[in-house]
Design a protein around this motif. Structure first.
Motif, PDB file in Angstrom:
ATOM      1  N   HIS A 121       0.842  -1.191   0.000  1.00  0.00           N
ATOM      2  CA  HIS A 121       0.000   0.000   0.000  1.00  0.00           C
ATOM      3  C   HIS A 121       0.885   1.252   0.000  1.00  0.00           C
ATOM      4  CE1 HIS A 121      -3.944  -1.823   0.569  1.00  0.00           C
ATOM      5  NE2 HIS A 121      -3.380  -2.683   1.404  1.00  0.00           N
ATOM      6  N   VAL A 122       0.527   2.202  -0.847  1.00  0.00           N
ATOM      7  CA  VAL A 122       1.222   3.484  -0.886  1.00  0.00           C
ATOM      8  C   VAL A 122       0.342   4.522  -0.197  1.00  0.00           C
ATOM      9  CG1 VAL A 122       2.258   5.274  -2.310  1.00  0.00           C
ATOM     10  CG2 VAL A 122       2.405   2.878  -3.015  1.00  0.00           C
ATOM     11  N   ILE A 123       0.913   5.192   0.794  1.00  0.00           N
ATOM     12  CA  ILE A 123       0.169   6.194   1.555  1.00  0.00           C
ATOM     13  C   ILE A 123       0.776   7.557   1.266  1.00  0.00           C
ATOM     14  CG2 ILE A 123      -0.450   7.005   3.866  1.00  0.00           C
ATOM     15  CD1 ILE A 123      -0.250   4.102   4.792  1.00  0.00           C
ATOM     16  N   TYR A 124      -0.058   8.471   0.819  1.00  0.00           N
ATOM     17  CA  TYR A 124       0.378   9.837   0.572  1.00  0.00           C
ATOM     18  C   TYR A 124      -0.045  10.701   1.758  1.00  0.00           C
ATOM     19  CZ  TYR A 124       1.120   8.258  -4.215  1.00  0.00           C
ATOM     20  OH  TYR A 124       1.549   7.584  -5.335  1.00  0.00           O
ATOM     21  N   ILE A 125       0.893  11.456   2.274  1.00  0.00           N
ATOM     22  CA  ILE A 125       0.614  12.260   3.445  1.00  0.00           C
ATOM     23  C   ILE A 125       1.036  13.701   3.188  1.00  0.00           C
ATOM     24  CG2 ILE A 125       2.849  11.559   4.439  1.00  0.00           C
ATOM     25  CD1 ILE A 125       1.556  11.945   7.208  1.00  0.00           C
ATOM     26  N   ARG A 126       0.166  14.618   3.543  1.00  0.00           N
ATOM     27  CA  ARG A 126       0.461  16.052   3.391  1.00  0.00           C
ATOM     28  C   ARG A 126       0.319  16.727   4.751  1.00  0.00           C
ATOM     29  NH1 ARG A 126      -1.797  21.015   2.585  1.00  0.00           N
ATOM     30  NH2 ARG A 126      -3.911  20.211   2.841  1.00  0.00           N
ATOM     31  N   PRO A 127       1.421  16.839   5.475  1.00  0.00           N
ATOM     32  CA  PRO A 127       1.355  17.515   6.778  1.00  0.00           C
ATOM     33  C   PRO A 127       1.052  19.004   6.611  1.00  0.00           C
ATOM     34  CG  PRO A 127       3.340  16.171   6.586  1.00  0.00           C
ATOM     35  CD  PRO A 127       2.749  16.268   5.222  1.00  0.00           C
ATOM     36  N   SER A 139      -6.512   3.952   1.070  1.00  0.00           N
ATOM     37  CA  SER A 139      -7.806   3.276   1.062  1.00  0.00           C
ATOM     38  C   SER A 139      -8.576   3.647   2.317  1.00  0.00           C
ATOM     39  CB  SER A 139      -7.608   1.762   0.982  1.00  0.00           C
ATOM     40  OG  SER A 139      -6.893   1.299   2.111  1.00  0.00           O
ATOM     41  N   SER A 140      -9.890   3.572   2.250  1.00  0.00           N
ATOM     42  CA  SER A 140     -10.735   4.053   3.348  1.00  0.00           C
ATOM     43  C   SER A 140     -10.411   3.393   4.684  1.00  0.00           C
ATOM     44  CB  SER A 140     -12.210   3.826   3.006  1.00  0.00           C
ATOM     45  OG  SER A 140     -12.561   4.538   1.837  1.00  0.00           O
ATOM     46  N   ALA A 141     -10.238   2.069   4.662  1.00  0.00           N
ATOM     47  CA  ALA A 141      -9.971   1.344   5.909  1.00  0.00           C
ATOM     48  C   ALA A 141      -8.648   1.760   6.517  1.00  0.00           C
ATOM     49  CB  ALA A 141      -9.994  -0.155   5.651  1.00  0.00           C
ATOM     50  N   VAL A 142      -7.611   1.826   5.672  1.00  0.00           N
ATOM     51  CA  VAL A 142      -6.286   2.208   6.165  1.00  0.00           C
ATOM     52  C   VAL A 142      -6.273   3.667   6.604  1.00  0.00           C
ATOM     53  CG1 VAL A 142      -3.866   2.461   5.538  1.00  0.00           C
ATOM     54  CG2 VAL A 142      -5.149   0.469   4.746  1.00  0.00           C
ATOM     55  N   PRO A 151       3.774  -1.716   9.198  1.00  0.00           N
ATOM     56  CA  PRO A 151       5.189  -1.819   8.798  1.00  0.00           C
ATOM     57  C   PRO A 151       5.422  -2.081   7.313  1.00  0.00           C
ATOM     58  CG  PRO A 151       4.478  -3.782   9.992  1.00  0.00           C
ATOM     59  CD  PRO A 151       3.363  -2.803  10.097  1.00  0.00           C
ATOM     60  N   ASP A 152       4.410  -2.502   6.575  1.00  0.00           N
ATOM     61  CA  ASP A 152       4.605  -2.882   5.174  1.00  0.00           C
ATOM     62  C   ASP A 152       4.178  -1.807   4.178  1.00  0.00           C
ATOM     63  OD1 ASP A 152       5.558  -5.392   5.973  1.00  0.00           O
ATOM     64  OD2 ASP A 152       3.518  -6.221   6.064  1.00  0.00           O
ATOM     65  N   VAL A 153       3.777  -0.636   4.646  1.00  0.00           N
ATOM     66  CA  VAL A 153       3.301   0.387   3.726  1.00  0.00           C
ATOM     67  C   VAL A 153       4.463   1.238   3.211  1.00  0.00           C
ATOM     68  CG1 VAL A 153       1.061   0.503   4.865  1.00  0.00           C
ATOM     69  CG2 VAL A 153       2.886   2.087   5.548  1.00  0.00           C
ATOM     70  N   ILE A 154       4.227   1.917   2.103  1.00  0.00           N
ATOM     71  CA  ILE A 154       5.177   2.876   1.541  1.00  0.00           C
ATOM     72  C   ILE A 154       4.583   4.262   1.731  1.00  0.00           C
ATOM     73  CG2 ILE A 154       6.347   3.687  -0.537  1.00  0.00           C
ATOM     74  CD1 ILE A 154       6.213   0.842  -1.597  1.00  0.00           C
ATOM     75  N   ILE A 155       5.353   5.149   2.342  1.00  0.00           N
ATOM     76  CA  ILE A 155       4.854   6.485   2.667  1.00  0.00           C
ATOM     77  C   ILE A 155       5.506   7.519   1.761  1.00  0.00           C
ATOM     78  CG2 ILE A 155       4.626   8.229   4.473  1.00  0.00           C
ATOM     79  CD1 ILE A 155       4.827   5.966   6.522  1.00  0.00           C
ATOM     80  N   GLN A 156       4.681   8.338   1.137  1.00  0.00           N
ATOM     81  CA  GLN A 156       5.155   9.422   0.289  1.00  0.00           C
ATOM     82  C   GLN A 156       4.699  10.753   0.900  1.00  0.00           C
ATOM     83  OE1 GLN A 156       7.061   9.314  -2.380  1.00  0.00           O
ATOM     84  NE2 GLN A 156       7.144   7.101  -2.699  1.00  0.00           N
TER      85      GLN A 156
END
Length: 209
Positions: free
Chosen positions: A4-10, A33-36, A73-78
């Motif tokens: 899973h790729v998670i995009y975050i905008r602080p 995704s909604s659940a994550v 632990p298995d996600v990719i954060i951008q």
């Protein structure tokens, strides 16, 4: 298995009031995704120790990534936002008072108008402030007085208050936690010096004169 790729905008700055804990949803916008997304938003990032004291906190993107990776632990954060988040904590939500806001606006407007008027008159008198005071006194009282005390004393007090407010210091004591204009200018100067040094070193590394 696809990660899973998670995009975050602080957010660059956020205000927290009447809360003992700061969560991811309070300081950043998440795309996943909604659940994550719902689970990440509910992760605790900071615990406010003193709920009765106004304070500031700094959260870095590294702090956010650590919290998310501990849970997933298995996600990719951008990161697509600011690298730091400034949290301004206040014990209570400030209540809006229209009367007080209008009063402050009127007071500030009067001060600015009076200051601008005095500055223009002093300029027209070739920066002769003492002569300007005499003219102002003659306008309001009709009398010719060389030293109108009712103008010079408030002016002297105003100068002192203005300097203290501008530099945010009384001796070694700061009035607020906010940086003074001088500190901001010094910080900008240091950033410009560092940028100039880096550019100079890059030019030398490329072998250009």
């Amino acid at each position: 298995m696809k990660q899973h790729v998670i995009y975050i905008r602080p957010y660059k700055k956020t205000t927290i009031a009447e809360k003992s804990g700061v969560y991811i949803k309070d300081i950043a916008d998440i795309h996943a995704s909604s659940a994550v997304k719902n689970q990440i938003n509910s992760l605790l990032i900071l615990k406010i120790k003193n709920l009765n004291k106004k304070d500031k906190y700094l959260i870095t993107i590294i702090d956010i990534i650590k919290v998310i990776l501990n849970a997933f632990p298995d996600v990719i954060i951008q990161n697509v936002g600011d690298p730091e988040v400034l949290i301004d904590y206040v014990p209570k939500v400030p209540k809006e008072n229209s009367l007080w806001e209008w009063t402050k606006m009127i007071i500030v407007s009067v001060i600015i108008f009076a200051g601008a008027t005095l500055a223009i008159m002093a300029y027209m008198k070739d920066a002769a402030l003492d002569k300007t005071f005499v003219v102002v006194n003659r306008i309001f009282t009709g009398e010719e007085v060389e030293n109108p005390v009712w103008i010079t004393i408030p002016y002297s007090i105003g100068i002192a208050v203005g300097i203290i407010t501008f530099f945010n210091h009384i001796g070694k004591k700061k009035l607020t936690d906010d940086p003074s204009p001088m500190q901001v200018e010094i910080d900008q100067y240091e950033n410009n010096v560092e940028t100039s040094m880096i550019d100079s070193m890059i030019v030398k590394k490329r072998g250009k004169p």
